[in-house]
Design an enzyme around this catalytic site. Structure first.
Site, PDB file in Angstrom:
ATOM      1  N   LYS A 137       0.869  -1.182   0.000  1.00 30.42           N
ATOM      2  CA  LYS A 137       0.000   0.000   0.000  1.00 30.42           C
ATOM      3  C   LYS A 137       0.897   1.220   0.000  1.00 30.42           C
ATOM      4  CE  LYS A 137      -4.396   1.152   0.197  1.00 30.42           C
ATOM      5  NZ  LYS A 137      -5.609   0.461  -0.298  1.00 30.42           N
ATOM      6  N   ASP A 177      -6.946   4.299  -4.678  1.00 30.34           N
ATOM      7  CA  ASP A 177      -7.624   4.206  -3.378  1.00 30.34           C
ATOM      8  C   ASP A 177      -8.224   5.593  -3.158  1.00 30.34           C
ATOM      9  OD1 ASP A 177      -7.914   2.377  -0.847  1.00 30.34           O
ATOM     10  OD2 ASP A 177      -7.301   4.285  -0.001  1.00 30.34           O
TER      11      ASP A 177
HETATM   12  P1  NDP Z   1     -12.830   7.938  -3.034  1.00 31.52           P
HETATM   13  O1  NDP Z   1     -11.749   8.922  -2.845  1.00 31.52           O
HETATM   14  O2  NDP Z   1     -13.371   7.701  -4.398  1.00 31.52           O
HETATM   15  O3  NDP Z   1     -14.070   8.286  -2.080  1.00 31.52           O
HETATM   16  C1  NDP Z   1     -13.919   8.369  -0.704  1.00 31.52           C
HETATM   17  C2  NDP Z   1     -15.229   8.847  -0.104  1.00 31.52           C
HETATM   18  O4  NDP Z   1     -15.159   8.729   1.298  1.00 31.52           O
HETATM   19  C3  NDP Z   1     -15.511  10.308  -0.405  1.00 31.52           C
HETATM   20  O5  NDP Z   1     -16.890  10.514  -0.434  1.00 31.52           O
HETATM   21  C4  NDP Z   1     -14.885  11.000   0.797  1.00 31.52           C
HETATM   22  O6  NDP Z   1     -15.423  12.280   1.092  1.00 31.52           O
HETATM   23  C5  NDP Z   1     -15.205  10.036   1.909  1.00 31.52           C
HETATM   24  N1  NDP Z   1     -14.182  10.148   2.948  1.00 31.52           N
HETATM   25  C6  NDP Z   1     -12.850   9.870   2.825  1.00 31.52           C
HETATM   26  N2  NDP Z   1     -12.205  10.123   3.965  1.00 31.52           N
HETATM   27  C7  NDP Z   1     -13.143  10.566   4.822  1.00 31.52           C
HETATM   28  C8  NDP Z   1     -13.106  10.988   6.158  1.00 31.52           C
HETATM   29  N3  NDP Z   1     -11.946  11.001   6.850  1.00 31.52           N
HETATM   30  N4  NDP Z   1     -14.275  11.367   6.728  1.00 31.52           N
HETATM   31  C9  NDP Z   1     -15.441  11.345   6.024  1.00 31.52           C
HETATM   32  N5  NDP Z   1     -15.531  10.970   4.743  1.00 31.52           N
HETATM   33  C10 NDP Z   1     -14.406  10.583   4.161  1.00 31.52           C
HETATM   34  O7  NDP Z   1     -12.262   6.564  -2.403  1.00 31.52           O
HETATM   35  P2  NDP Z   1     -12.757   5.076  -2.625  1.00 31.52           P
HETATM   36  O8  NDP Z   1     -14.209   5.034  -2.849  1.00 31.52           O
HETATM   37  O9  NDP Z   1     -11.854   4.453  -3.608  1.00 31.52           O
HETATM   38  O10 NDP Z   1     -12.400   4.429  -1.217  1.00 31.52           O
HETATM   39  C11 NDP Z   1     -13.329   4.373  -0.130  1.00 31.52           C
HETATM   40  C12 NDP Z   1     -12.916   3.295   0.835  1.00 31.52           C
HETATM   41  O11 NDP Z   1     -12.894   2.030   0.148  1.00 31.52           O
HETATM   42  C13 NDP Z   1     -11.524   3.442   1.454  1.00 31.52           C
HETATM   43  O12 NDP Z   1     -11.536   2.912   2.754  1.00 31.52           O
HETATM   44  C14 NDP Z   1     -10.666   2.564   0.558  1.00 31.52           C
HETATM   45  O13 NDP Z   1      -9.495   2.139   1.210  1.00 31.52           O
HETATM   46  C15 NDP Z   1     -11.621   1.412   0.323  1.00 31.52           C
HETATM   47  N6  NDP Z   1     -11.327   0.576  -0.830  1.00 31.52           N
HETATM   48  C16 NDP Z   1     -11.249   1.113  -2.086  1.00 31.52           C
HETATM   49  C17 NDP Z   1     -10.981   0.286  -3.151  1.00 31.52           C
HETATM   50  C18 NDP Z   1     -10.997   0.795  -4.544  1.00 31.52           C
HETATM   51  O14 NDP Z   1     -10.936  -0.051  -5.468  1.00 31.52           O
HETATM   52  N7  NDP Z   1     -11.112   2.075  -4.794  1.00 31.52           N
HETATM   53  C19 NDP Z   1     -10.698  -1.146  -2.976  1.00 31.52           C
HETATM   54  C20 NDP Z   1     -10.888  -1.629  -1.613  1.00 31.52           C
HETATM   55  C21 NDP Z   1     -11.159  -0.762  -0.600  1.00 31.52           C
HETATM   56  P3  NDP Z   1     -14.543  13.600   0.789  1.00 31.52           P
HETATM   57  O15 NDP Z   1     -14.562  13.732  -0.705  1.00 31.52           O
HETATM   58  O16 NDP Z   1     -15.242  14.713   1.490  1.00 31.52           O
HETATM   59  O17 NDP Z   1     -13.166  13.343   1.340  1.00 31.52           O
END
Ligand code: NDP
Length: 464
Positions: A137, A177
């Site tokens: 990671k 991510d």
């Molecule tokens: P994105 O950046 O596309 O979206 C993240 C979302 O979560 C946004 O809406 C963001 O809001 C919100 N968010 C992030 N950090 C915070 C926080 N500290 N408090 C509140 N809201 C938050 O990321 P992903 O959708 O790719 O990832 C989301 C989760 O899924 C993560 O935990 C990631 O590790 C996990 N994941 C992702 C994979 C992938 O293929 N993309 C695979 C496996 C797991 P804002 O825009 O306001 O920050």
């Protein structure tokens, strides 16, 4: 190893405790890493009773130690010509069963401990996919929010200028991510190709016209819903008609909602770091398309949803609240898809009080240890992240296969393979939980199922 099993220790519980004490001492101020290790070690007590060979090979001390940690300076010019400096990381955690594989996260909260927890989880998750991928990671404390496309490009180029010397299609294959989507992968890939003069599958999540795989953007969300469907089948239930809570509004949330709609479920929430949207009418395909445009093109804030759809309620983030109002909406199923520890014990209690039947984790480690315990004790269907969200990395594995063979599979072919992998992961977790005496506990099933393959490979490969 600096840590030896203290003389006289024979009981697996004592051995595990000694490893945990050492992890905390050697990795101070990394609470998320401690949490991820603690959860896995708790499950492994059941394994060590049956397999003392892991204890004699000091396997736990070895598996909690990254094979390599890279930390580097990322300097770049902003649009005003000012100098900005961020910190870049790559954790190469374990390569026992394949090249390091795992995403890059760009978010101001990124630090060494958070990336180590994510890399550690990734080792077990990748093993569960049945594909030959080790765990890694990386990322940076860079915040893409509010930056222009050219600033994001200059940052990505500087980040890759250093990272390129450590990665490669047979060594370490990063993906996206939080904060790293198609745009960032494009900039990172362009700079890698320029510096190395080679066009290879060094990153996954690439654009379709240049080596990407169909269904990769959808895979984590789709996979999580396939996993939820498998969990429900064990209780002769189904997603159709279920009210569902989804947090976040990024990649994982968007495609979780899309697949929930395919199954006839009714998603009613989305969120971002500024607040929560509750839409009692449900988020249908037209509203989802609007959210995708807002988040992926306009890069706007989710509060605008309530201006566009008048029946929806926006609840701004309030740090004085002792709970997240999203998890206090009455529903059947919950799909946390934003970030780590977004479900606290209080949130879990609210979900249970409102009769939640299923929690499937799209985000990594979204539930605290206390929340996880509440779900397990209540015996609801609980799909832990390293199993439920493994569809993303599994499809990255499929992208690597297509790149190596220099061909592209159809959408149906990739989706079918993803679906079969999610069914297989659920089956492994379900059967492993039963075999080790904790039927229905998919946390134990996932941790043990993921561990065994990696641990046996490490034993076979000697002390490296
Ligand atoms: P994105 O950046 O596309 O979206 C993240 C979302 O979560 C946004 O809406 C963001 O809001 C919100 N968010 C992030 N950090 C915070 C926080 N500290 N408090 C509140 N809201 C938050 O990321 P992903 O959708 O790719 O990832 C989301 C989760 O899924 C993560 O935990 C990631 O590790 C996990 N994941 C992702 C994979 C992938 O293929 N993309 C695979 C496996 C797991 P804002 O825009 O306001 O920050």
């Amino acid at each position: 190893m600096a840590v030896m099993t203290p003389p006289g220790i024979k009981v697996p519980g004592d051995y595990i405790e000694s490893v945990m004490i050492s992890v905390k001492a050697k990795n101070p101020a990394e609470p998320e890493f401690h949490q991820a290790v603690q959860e896995v070690l708790d499950s492994l007590k059941l394994v060590l009773k049956k397999h003392p060979e892991y204890q004699s090979a000091h396997l736990l001390e070895r598996i909690v130690e990254p094979e390599r940690v890279l930390m580097f300076r990322v300097p770049w010019f902003d649009d005003q010509g000012g100098i900005q400096v961020n910190r870049g990381f790559r954790i190469e955690m374990n390569s026992a069963i394949g090249p390091y594989k795992g995403g890059l996260r760009f978010h101001p909260s990124v630090n060494l401990g958070i990336l180590k927890f994510l890399a550690f989880e990734q080792v077990f998750k990748n093993s569960l996919t049945t594909l030959p991928m080790g765990g890694g990671k990386g990322g940076s404390d860079f915040d893409p929010k509010g930056k222009s496309d050219s600033e994001v490009m200059r940052f990505c180029q500087s980040f890759m200028t250093e990272l390129q010397r450590h990665i490669g299609p047979d060594t370490d294959v990063p993906a996206g991510d939080i904060g790293v989507g198609g745009r960032e992968i494009g900039f990172l890939f362009g700079q890698y190709k320029r510096l190395r003069n080679e066009f290879t599958g060094v990153l996954t999540g690439k654009g379709l016209g240049w080596g990407g795989s169909l269904i990769r953007p959808e895979a984590t969300g789709y996979g999580c819903v396939y996993f939820a469907d498998e969990m429900l089948k064990t209780r002769k239930d189904k997603l159709e008609g279920k009210l569902c809570l989804v947090s976040g509004s990024g990649n994982v949330s968007q495609y979780t909602i899309e697949k929930l709609l395919d199954f006839g479920a009714k998603p009613v929430t989305v969120s971002d770091s500024n607040g929560v949207i509750y839409d009692p009418d449900g988020i249908d395909r037209e509203k989802l398309a609007w959210v995708m445009d807002l988040k992926n093109v306009k890069r706007g804030r989710i509060r605008d949803y309530a201006d566009k759809y008048k029946k929806a309620i926006f609840m701004p983030t309030d740090i004085k609240l002792d709970h997240n109002p999203l998890w206090n909406v009455k529903a059947d199923c919950a799909f946390p898809s934003a970030t780590q520890n977004e479900i606290t014990a209080k949130d879990a209690a609210n979900l249970l009080k409102n009769g939640i039947k299923l929690v499937a984790e799209g985000a990594n480690m979204p539930s605290t240890l206390e929340a996880t315990k509440l779900f397990l004790d209540a015996k609801i269907l609980y799909g832990p992240a390293k199993a439920a969200n493994a569809g993303g990395v599994a499809t990255s594995g499929l992208e690597m296969s297509q790149n190596s063979a220099r061909l592209s599979w159809t959408r149906e072919e990739v989706d079918n393979r993803l679906h079969k992998i999610m069914i297989a992961i659920h089956q492994t977790c379900y059967e492993t939980a039963e075999k080790y005496g904790t039927p229905g506990n998919l946390v134990n099933g996932a941790n043990i199922g993921g561990f065994l393959k990696v641990a046996n490979a490490m034993l076979d490969q000697g002390l490296v």
